[in-house]
Design a protein around this motif. Structure first.
Motif, PDB file in Angstrom:
ATOM      1  N   ASP A 150       3.345   6.698   0.089  1.00  7.58           N
ATOM      2  CA  ASP A 150       2.453   6.862   1.234  1.00  7.58           C
ATOM      3  C   ASP A 150       1.860   5.565   1.737  1.00  7.58           C
ATOM      4  N   CYS A 151       1.571   4.677   0.793  1.00  8.66           N
ATOM      5  CA  CYS A 151       0.901   3.469   1.242  1.00  8.66           C
ATOM      6  C   CYS A 151       1.842   2.272   1.200  1.00  8.66           C
ATOM      7  N   GLU A 152       3.128   2.520   1.032  1.00  8.24           N
ATOM      8  CA  GLU A 152       4.129   1.472   1.218  1.00  8.24           C
ATOM      9  C   GLU A 152       3.875   0.845   2.575  1.00  8.24           C
TER      10      GLU A 152
ATOM     11  N   GLN B 138       5.737   2.162   5.510  1.00  9.08           N
ATOM     12  CA  GLN B 138       5.498   3.541   5.961  1.00  9.08           C
ATOM     13  C   GLN B 138       4.313   3.621   6.925  1.00  9.08           C
ATOM     14  N   LEU B 139       3.570   2.542   7.026  1.00  3.62           N
ATOM     15  CA  LEU B 139       2.363   2.595   7.861  1.00  3.62           C
ATOM     16  C   LEU B 139       2.727   2.577   9.347  1.00  3.62           C
ATOM     17  N   PRO B 140       1.927   3.272  10.172  1.00  5.19           N
ATOM     18  CA  PRO B 140       2.237   3.368  11.608  1.00  5.19           C
ATOM     19  C   PRO B 140       2.433   2.021  12.287  1.00  5.19           C
TER      20      PRO B 140
ATOM     21  N   GLU C 287      -5.931   4.069  14.864  1.00  4.49           N
ATOM     22  CA  GLU C 287      -6.685   4.880  13.901  1.00  4.49           C
ATOM     23  C   GLU C 287      -6.951   4.103  12.618  1.00  4.49           C
ATOM     24  N   THR C 288      -8.065   4.413  11.986  1.00  4.24           N
ATOM     25  CA  THR C 288      -8.355   3.831  10.690  1.00  4.24           C
ATOM     26  C   THR C 288      -7.242   4.192   9.719  1.00  4.24           C
ATOM     27  N   GLY C 289      -6.741   3.220   9.013  1.00  2.00           N
ATOM     28  CA  GLY C 289      -5.678   3.483   8.041  1.00  2.00           C
ATOM     29  C   GLY C 289      -4.288   3.208   8.591  1.00  2.00           C
TER      30      GLY C 289
ATOM     31  N   GLY D 179      -3.054   0.391   9.351  1.00  2.00           N
ATOM     32  CA  GLY D 179      -2.501  -0.828   8.761  1.00  2.00           C
ATOM     33  C   GLY D 179      -2.919  -2.111   9.470  1.00  2.00           C
ATOM     34  N   LYS D 180      -3.888  -2.026  10.368  1.00  2.00           N
ATOM     35  CA  LYS D 180      -4.310  -3.210  11.120  1.00  2.00           C
ATOM     36  C   LYS D 180      -4.763  -4.334  10.183  1.00  2.00           C
ATOM     37  N   THR D 181      -5.728  -4.025   9.343  1.00  5.44           N
ATOM     38  CA  THR D 181      -6.371  -5.065   8.548  1.00  5.44           C
ATOM     39  C   THR D 181      -5.446  -5.687   7.509  1.00  5.44           C
ATOM     40  N   THR D 182      -4.675  -4.854   6.831  1.00  5.59           N
ATOM     41  CA  THR D 182      -3.833  -5.409   5.768  1.00  5.59           C
ATOM     42  C   THR D 182      -2.507  -5.948   6.296  1.00  5.59           C
ATOM     43  N   GLN D 183      -1.961  -5.362   7.382  1.00  5.43           N
ATOM     44  CA  GLN D 183      -0.607  -5.736   7.794  1.00  5.43           C
ATOM     45  C   GLN D 183      -0.532  -6.827   8.869  1.00  5.43           C
TER      46      GLN D 183
ATOM     47  N   ILE E 111     -11.084   3.179  -7.062  1.00  7.49           N
ATOM     48  CA  ILE E 111     -11.227   4.074  -5.922  1.00  7.49           C
ATOM     49  C   ILE E 111      -9.877   4.365  -5.274  1.00  7.49           C
ATOM     50  N   PHE E 112      -9.032   3.333  -5.228  1.00  7.76           N
ATOM     51  CA  PHE E 112      -7.765   3.472  -4.519  1.00  7.76           C
ATOM     52  C   PHE E 112      -6.671   4.097  -5.373  1.00  7.76           C
ATOM     53  N   GLN E 113      -6.919   4.172  -6.681  1.00  7.11           N
ATOM     54  CA  GLN E 113      -5.862   4.699  -7.540  1.00  7.11           C
ATOM     55  C   GLN E 113      -5.816   6.219  -7.481  1.00  7.11           C
TER      56      GLN E 113
ATOM     57  N   LEU F  47     -12.756   0.776   4.667  1.00 11.34           N
ATOM     58  CA  LEU F  47     -11.802   0.999   3.591  1.00 11.34           C
ATOM     59  C   LEU F  47     -11.214   2.394   3.724  1.00 11.34           C
ATOM     60  N   THR F  48      -9.903   2.474   3.614  1.00 15.72           N
ATOM     61  CA  THR F  48      -9.257   3.776   3.705  1.00 15.72           C
ATOM     62  C   THR F  48      -8.810   4.226   2.327  1.00 15.72           C
ATOM     63  N   ILE F  49      -9.289   5.375   1.906  1.00 17.80           N
ATOM     64  CA  ILE F  49      -8.886   5.920   0.616  1.00 17.80           C
ATOM     65  C   ILE F  49      -7.861   7.007   0.894  1.00 17.80           C
ATOM     66  N   ASN F  50      -6.706   6.886   0.264  1.00 18.80           N
ATOM     67  CA  ASN F  50      -5.654   7.882   0.520  1.00 18.80           C
ATOM     68  C   ASN F  50      -5.919   9.161  -0.258  1.00 18.80           C
ATOM     69  N   GLY F  51      -5.409  10.264   0.267  1.00 20.92           N
ATOM     70  CA  GLY F  51      -5.485  11.524  -0.462  1.00 20.92           C
ATOM     71  C   GLY F  51      -6.732  12.349  -0.208  1.00 20.92           C
TER      72      GLY F  51
ATOM     73  N   GLY G 163      -8.353  13.756   7.619  1.00 19.82           N
ATOM     74  CA  GLY G 163      -7.116  14.175   8.286  1.00 19.82           C
ATOM     75  C   GLY G 163      -6.051  13.102   8.324  1.00 19.82           C
ATOM     76  N   ARG G 164      -6.037  12.229   7.356  1.00 17.68           N
ATOM     77  CA  ARG G 164      -5.084  11.122   7.400  1.00 17.68           C
ATOM     78  C   ARG G 164      -3.673  11.537   7.027  1.00 17.68           C
ATOM     79  N   THR G 165      -3.564  12.347   5.961  1.00 20.09           N
ATOM     80  CA  THR G 165      -2.208  12.674   5.514  1.00 20.09           C
ATOM     81  C   THR G 165      -1.860  14.147   5.668  1.00 20.09           C
TER      82      THR G 165
HETATM   83  P1  ADP Z   1      -6.702  -0.157   9.116  1.00 17.44           P
HETATM   84  O1  ADP Z   1      -7.217  -1.562   9.098  1.00 17.44           O
HETATM   85  O2  ADP Z   1      -5.824   0.108  10.300  1.00 17.44           O
HETATM   86  O3  ADP Z   1      -7.792   0.825   8.999  1.00 17.44           O
HETATM   87  P2  ADP Z   1      -5.689  -0.823   6.500  1.00 17.44           P
HETATM   88  O4  ADP Z   1      -4.794  -1.983   6.726  1.00 17.44           O
HETATM   89  O5  ADP Z   1      -7.058  -1.085   5.986  1.00 17.44           O
HETATM   90  O6  ADP Z   1      -5.749   0.025   7.849  1.00 17.44           O
HETATM   91  O7  ADP Z   1      -5.038   0.204   5.456  1.00 17.44           O
HETATM   92  C1  ADP Z   1      -3.663   0.519   5.449  1.00 17.44           C
HETATM   93  C2  ADP Z   1      -3.309   1.278   4.197  1.00 17.44           C
HETATM   94  O8  ADP Z   1      -3.449   0.437   3.061  1.00 17.44           O
HETATM   95  C3  ADP Z   1      -4.150   2.516   3.935  1.00 17.44           C
HETATM   96  O9  ADP Z   1      -3.267   3.562   3.593  1.00 17.44           O
HETATM   97  C4  ADP Z   1      -5.003   2.143   2.742  1.00 17.44           C
HETATM   98  O10 ADP Z   1      -5.287   3.215   1.933  1.00 17.44           O
HETATM   99  C5  ADP Z   1      -4.131   1.136   2.032  1.00 17.44           C
HETATM  100  N1  ADP Z   1      -4.976   0.202   1.274  1.00 17.44           N
HETATM  101  C6  ADP Z   1      -5.829  -0.688   1.781  1.00 17.44           C
HETATM  102  N2  ADP Z   1      -6.458  -1.364   0.800  1.00 17.44           N
HETATM  103  C7  ADP Z   1      -5.981  -0.877  -0.372  1.00 17.44           C
HETATM  104  C8  ADP Z   1      -6.216  -1.156  -1.756  1.00 17.44           C
HETATM  105  N3  ADP Z   1      -7.104  -2.085  -2.132  1.00 17.44           N
HETATM  106  N4  ADP Z   1      -5.545  -0.430  -2.667  1.00 17.44           N
HETATM  107  C9  ADP Z   1      -4.656   0.506  -2.294  1.00 17.44           C
HETATM  108  N5  ADP Z   1      -4.391   0.810  -1.018  1.00 17.44           N
HETATM  109  C10 ADP Z   1      -5.034   0.146  -0.061  1.00 17.44           C
END
Ligand code: ADP
Ligand code: MG
Length: 678
Positions: A9-11, A14-16, A39-41, A43-47, A295-297, A317-321, A363-365
């Motif tokens: 899911d968080c590969e 796989q992110l939008p 939308e939050t989650g 992948g903006k911040t991390t990708q 939290i993320f595990q 912060l986006t928590i999956n699940g 409503g993320r997943t």
């Molecule tokens: P956005 O900035 O668009 O809200 P993010 O880039 O923050 O999106 O998050 C993208 C995905 O990465 C989400 O599914 C989120 O759960 C996952 N993610 C972000 N940080 C962590 C982390 N520390 N551990 C596990 N998954 C994470």
């Protein structure tokens, strides 16, 4: 069956956002300013920063990403370092106030917006950066708003934009949703890139517990615990996210949840047979980072995860699940309180847009549910449509000084995305004048240039600089550090332990021989530092060892700044001709004369700042309910609940503030305002 995210899911692929990778890189190349929403989650911040890294932007300079919250900056940097398979602090690093985890090699840097603002101060051209990404702009934090204005001002004009740089800077502004038109027109109608997201429906239900009359009560902690347990026992598998307001509440709620969850009989009480346990996890800003990682595990099979969080889990912060939201309807907010004439932390109802944002986390997943503990009537009568930007509700003293030091003299006509009220600007100018940071004509003084170097409240900086001038910085540096970290005194939940802790804290205060909360902070700092087993010492005395350790590090950093400034030829050294034993408190008065209160009657004090607010000494103070003659005090801050409480209090003599108090009324704001406009 249990819905839980699998690692797939968080590969990142796989992110939008992944499908738009090349178009996004192109869009950044094509214009100076770019707005990115999704939308939050998504992948903006991390990708996105990683894409720009892959596209080679780092060859021209660092890629900087700002976050309004320090936890977000740290956690996201950790995550990205992990995804890029590198050690945190090397290619990928972070910097937050008092904690710099970057190196020569860092090309992708996450930081708080406050840190970037300080960098602008040192290098207005931001010449080390190829791209600056302002993230979470919808949060409208004060520093991000100021950065928006500064970047617009400097980089809109192509000629200005390359001054001090060999290539033009790229500015990306990222926001969860909302206001994209406004942002785009602010940046000369720059392009907007929308990342289409997938969202599942979330059904929201109102509760019965909190109505319009309950705006000031705190029983919502018990109520969210009750609702969370109801969800756990009656709803299908899926994780729960509970929104509360702050650390102490969250810890209390977690304790209560633990207690109640122990008594659940999974054979009878729980409807979904696949659910066999509850994993309770707190999430708030000042938590240790290794704990945050949990939290993320994904929880172990059969276990439902329940995260009890502050607003940080709403967008940063986006928590999956997560499938269920329990919304308290409240948030802790720093507000300028015109009754008290200063910023106070208050628990207030969230806005409707905030409530929708919170619900959306379910409503993320898959489809989710949101349980609100408040009534429809509360929603209609007590919750505003939108959250007011911080710039319109907090004190501007520090940022106005920063702007002035950057050569922005006309602080009224600065390009604000939303203008603060003029009286807030005037209030800030007045305070800066009172602290001698600007002169009557609004020009930054020598002292102001020194003050801007410290990431502290201007009053505290003023007191610190006074002590340094008098050569007694060893008294003030630890205090400034202790006031910059989270609360160091442990307040256990259970009543008997609470008593024991309170007794220890009273003993610590008594040891100083003076009833003065600032002296207690100093004494705790020094006693622990000189102890052979500091962590053991903390345990015995009910002190947070982790918080104290940060205070040690903060003190070292403040000392370094001070040493650097003292080497300037014009550092103002002075001599002290008063009574040596009063040196400490007199230094404090130089910065805290704006926070003076005089005993009015009984245990009630009255502030001397022209507002004449009636205040009480907070129970955490060593001066609380003491039978001593106490007529004048200074205090560090104000907490507003049912009453107004002053915290971190120190008795003073009227003579020490006599000459300073008139300053509170002397300055003519009209004069300052005409200067502000020049
Ligand atoms: P956005 O900035 O668009 O809200 P993010 O880039 O923050 O999106 O998050 C993208 C995905 O990465 C989400 O599914 C989120 O759960 C996952 N993610 C972000 N940080 C962590 C982390 N520390 N551990 C596990 N998954 C994470
Ligand atoms: Mg984000």
């Amino acid at each position: 069956k249990q819905t839980r995210w699998t690692p797939k899911d968080c590969e990142p692929k796989q992110l939008p956002i992944y499908q738009h990778k090349n178009k996004l890189i192109q869009a950044v190349r094509n214009s100076t300013f770019l707005i990115v929403t999704g939308e939050t989650g998504s992948g903006k911040t991390t990708q996105l920063p990683q894409y720009l890294h892959q596209a080679g932007f780092y060859k021209d300079g660092k890629i900087g990403v700002t976050q309004p919250r320090r936890v977000a900056a740290i956690t996201v940097a950790q995550r990205v370092a992990q995804e890029m398979n590198c050690t945190l602090g090397r290619e990928v690093g972070y910097q937050v106030r008092f904690d710099d985890c970057t190196s020569q090699d860092t090309v992708l840097k996450y930081m708080t917006d406050g840190c970037l603002l300080r960098e602008v101060l040192a290098d207005p051209a931001l010449s080390q950066y190829s791209v600056v990404i302002l993230d979470e702009v919808h949060e409208r934090s004060l520093n991000t708003d100021i950065l928006l204005g500064l970047l617009k001002k400097v980089f809109s004009n192509p000629r200005e934009a390359t001054k001090g740089r060999s290539f033009p800077l790229k500015v990306v502004v990222m926001s969860a949703t909302l206001e994209t038109n406004k942002l785009s027109s602010f940046f000369n109608n720059c392009p907007v890139f929308e990342i289409p997201g997938r969202v599942f429906p979330v059904s929201s239900m109102f509760g019965t517990a909190v109505g319009p009359k309950d705006v000031e009560s705190t029983f919502y902690v018990k109520e969210v615990v009750k609702v969370a347990l109801d969800v756990h026992t009656s709803e299908k598998a899926g994780d729960i996210l509970v929104f509360l307001t702050g650390q102490s509440e969250i810890e209390r709620a977690c304790d209560l949840l633990f207690e109640k969850a122990e008594n659940i009989d999974y054979r009878y009480d729980v409807q979904d047979r696949t659910v066999e346990g509850l994993l309770i996890l707190p999430l708030y800003g000042s938590m240790p980072t290794d704990q945050q990682r949990q939290i993320f595990q994904a929880p172990p099979p059969g276990i439902r995860k329940c995260v009890v969080a502050t607003n940080i889990a709403a967008t940063s912060l986006t928590i999956n699940g997560i499938k269920y939201i329990v919304d308290s309807g409240f948030v802790k907010q720093l507000n300028h309180n015109s009754r008290v004439g200063m910023d106070v932390l208050e628990v207030v109802p969230i806005s409707k847009s905030e409530a929708q944002q919170r619900a959306g986390r379910a409503g993320r997943t898959s489809a989710g549910k949101c349980f609100r503990i408040y009534t429809k009537e509360f929603w209609e009568k007590c919750m505003p449509e939108y959250t007011i930007p911080e710039i319109q509700r907090t004190s501007l003293t520090a940022v106005i000084l920063t702007l002035k030091c950057l050569g922005v003299h006309d602080v009224i006509r600065f390009p604000y995305l939303d203008c603060p009220e003029e009286r807030f600007i005037l209030e800030a100018l007045k305070q800066l004048y009172q602290f001698d940071a600007i002169d009557r004509r609004g020009r930054v003084t020598k002292l102001g240039e020194l003050m801007v170097e410290f990431p502290l409240h201007p009053g505290l900086t003023r007191a610190l600089l006074k002590s340094a001038s008098l050569g007694c910085q060893d008294l003030l540096l630890p205090v400034a550090a202790m006031l910059s970290v989270e609360n160091i005194f442990i307040r256990p939940g259970q009543p008997d332990k609470q008593k024991e802790a309170a007794k220890k804290h009273r003993e610590l205060a008594a040891k100083t021989g003076s009833m003065n909360d600032f002296a207690t902070l100093l004494s705790v700092f020094n006693s622990c530092k000189s102890s052979d087993r500091p962590s053991g010492w903390c345990k015995e005395n009910w002190i947070h060892w982790r918080a104290l350790k940060s205070a040690f590090s903060v003190e070292t950093q403040l000392r370094e700044i001070l040493l650097r400034l003292q080497q300037r030829r014009d550092f103002p050294f002075e001599t002290f001709d008063g009574n040596k034993s009063e040196l400490f408190r007199q230094c404090l008065c130089t910065g805290y004369f704006t926070n003076v209160a005089r005993r009015s009657f009984g245990k009630v004090f009255c502030t001397m700042d022209g507002h004449g607010s009636m205040v009480h000494i907070h129970p955490s103070s060593s001066l609380f309910e003491q039978d001593i003659e106490l007529n004048w005090v200074i205090f560090h801050d104000v907490l507003v609940t049912s009453k107004m409480y002053i915290r971190t209090v120190c008795p003073i003599r009227y003579e020490w503030v006599k000459d300073l108090l008139p300053k509170l009324h002397e300055v003519d704001v009209y004069e300052l305002s005409s200067v502000a406009r020049q």
